[in-house]
Design an enzyme around this catalytic site. Sequence first.
Site, short mmCIF file in Angstrom:
data_model
loop_
_atom_site.label_atom_id
_atom_site.label_comp_id
_atom_site.label_asym_id
_atom_site.label_seq_id
_atom_site.Cartn_x
_atom_site.Cartn_y
_atom_site.Cartn_z
N LYS A 224 0.94 -1.06 0.10
CA LYS A 224 0.10 0.06 -0.03
C LYS A 224 0.93 1.07 0.27
O LYS A 224 0.20 2.34 -0.50
CB LYS A 224 -0.90 0.17 1.19
CG LYS A 224 -2.09 -0.94 0.96
CD LYS A 224 -3.17 -0.94 2.17
CE LYS A 224 -4.58 -1.75 1.68
NZ LYS A 224 -4.24 -2.92 1.26
N GLY B 283 -10.41 -5.65 1.97
CA GLY B 283 -10.89 -5.27 3.14
C GLY B 283 -10.52 -5.48 4.49
O GLY B 283 -11.03 -5.18 5.32
N LYS C 231 -5.28 9.74 6.69
CA LYS C 231 -6.25 10.33 7.22
C LYS C 231 -7.69 9.54 7.04
O LYS C 231 -7.74 9.07 5.98
CB LYS C 231 -6.55 11.77 6.77
CG LYS C 231 -7.67 12.65 7.01
CD LYS C 231 -7.65 13.03 8.60
CE LYS C 231 -9.02 13.86 8.76
NZ LYS C 231 -8.83 14.30 10.27
N HIS D 198 -17.41 4.46 -2.15
CA HIS D 198 -16.25 3.55 -2.62
C HIS D 198 -16.70 3.48 -4.26
O HIS D 198 -17.68 2.78 -4.77
CB HIS D 198 -16.36 2.31 -2.10
CG HIS D 198 -15.24 1.34 -2.68
ND1 HIS D 198 -14.48 0.74 -1.75
CD2 HIS D 198 -14.83 1.14 -3.68
CE1 HIS D 198 -13.31 -0.08 -2.44
NE2 HIS D 198 -13.61 0.02 -3.68
N ARG E 189 -5.87 -7.60 -11.11
CA ARG E 189 -6.41 -8.78 -11.42
C ARG E 189 -7.80 -8.40 -12.03
O ARG E 189 -8.27 -7.27 -11.79
CB ARG E 189 -6.66 -9.81 -10.36
CG ARG E 189 -7.39 -9.25 -9.15
CD ARG E 189 -7.41 -10.10 -8.13
NE ARG E 189 -7.86 -9.34 -6.80
CZ ARG E 189 -9.09 -8.92 -6.52
NH1 ARG E 189 -10.10 -8.87 -7.45
NH2 ARG E 189 -9.39 -8.30 -5.32
#
Length: 449
Positions: A116, A165, A201, A208, A291
């Site tokens: 990330k 998630g 933050k 989303h 993917r």
Amino acid sequence: MFKKVLIANRGEIALRIMRACRDLGIKTVSVYSEADRAAKHVRLSDESVCIGPAAAKDSYLNISRIVTAAEVSGADAIHPGYGFLSENAEFARIVEEHGITFIGPSPQIIDIMGDKGRAKACIKNAGVPVVPGDNTATRSLSDVLRAAKVCGYPAIIKAVAGGGGRGMAVVQSEEEVRTAFPVLQKEAMRAFGSDDVIVEKFIENPRHIELQFVADKHGNAVCLWERECSLQRRNQKVFEEAPSSALTEKEREKIVKTTTSALKKIGYTNVGTVEYLYKNKEFYFIEMNTRLQVEHPVTEMITGVDIVRTQLMVASGYHLEINQKDLALNGVAFEARINAEKPKTFTPTPGKITAFHAPGGYGVRVDTGVYSGVDISPHYDSMIAKLIVHAPNRKEAILRLKRALSEMVVEGRGVETTIPLFQDLLENKDVIEGDYHINWLENFLKNNS
């Protein structure tokens, strides 16, 4: 074009890939665990190879067995589907080292986007807006406390190797950081093999929104518009829509242009998705999925583009057959993930399916590997079907989905499904009007428990 493709997956996505291969005249090889010996994808493939016991780590996650199966069967390409090894850079690297084409982006891109912190830095340098925060990976509590203070509370701590998630904790204060951080590190190490984190933050109650794209090996990239994925439980998508009802045409064009430009700058090839948080007309990058995704059918329905076929074409060296200028956006599509789970608690309910009836009619599509008599295994994901509908507008799409849900039959000993949940959602004013955010479903479930 490939002569034979091994599909390193199971269930409905294995069948989806198999059908796209058949449409191109490509032979298919399925792999299966001992628990999936009677699975539909095994029965319908040209060849099949057993790769181990039921446990995924001994079969669908076993790189050496999958690569050996490809070599023994003479496959010249491997499609990973989604989940399992689909975003494993080492798998992609080993596949290529054995002279087999990996149907996906390069191992280098998978590696970067799987972290990330590095993904955020890479995409920011390519001109994409990101969530404010510190994208430097750390294992230090003092670093996390410092970063949270700089970006301000509430903040979110993310495992750099997390995904689907998982591996995240929202913190409201320094005290919560001290409590949540060690727990998150242990969970991340157990789930992902790394306890490095970044701090951002926390944007409260955003939508989303994700952009599906495809890029060839000749410098061409096209965004297939966006999907709305805000109805989630524990950061896991439950219900998807395309396009998003929240965006104006101007906002849509702007984020498509930004995303496409970034893809070309980083040299991405094949299919992928850029995921954003959206609030107050602003987009913030959160991650890139390197993917095919579960929810790709809604994009196919509104664009008329066979995404899996396109994957196969560009992986084998063909130029994209589509361009952004001529890509039409047609109607509205929904996807409901029908899981073998209790509709309110999402507790898995594995068992034998004794009766299965898929709905039909104009504008209805069901992607599934289930049939009457098959076992829903406790060893794998509990999704048993994806119910997709398409209509000229949102109102008609909702009515069509209601009708399809009422026709669908899934019965089995001890098996419950999420069908009643979707039927309840489609009676809710917020869902009907498209007025929801990523925490809406959690609140709905809490208020209706």
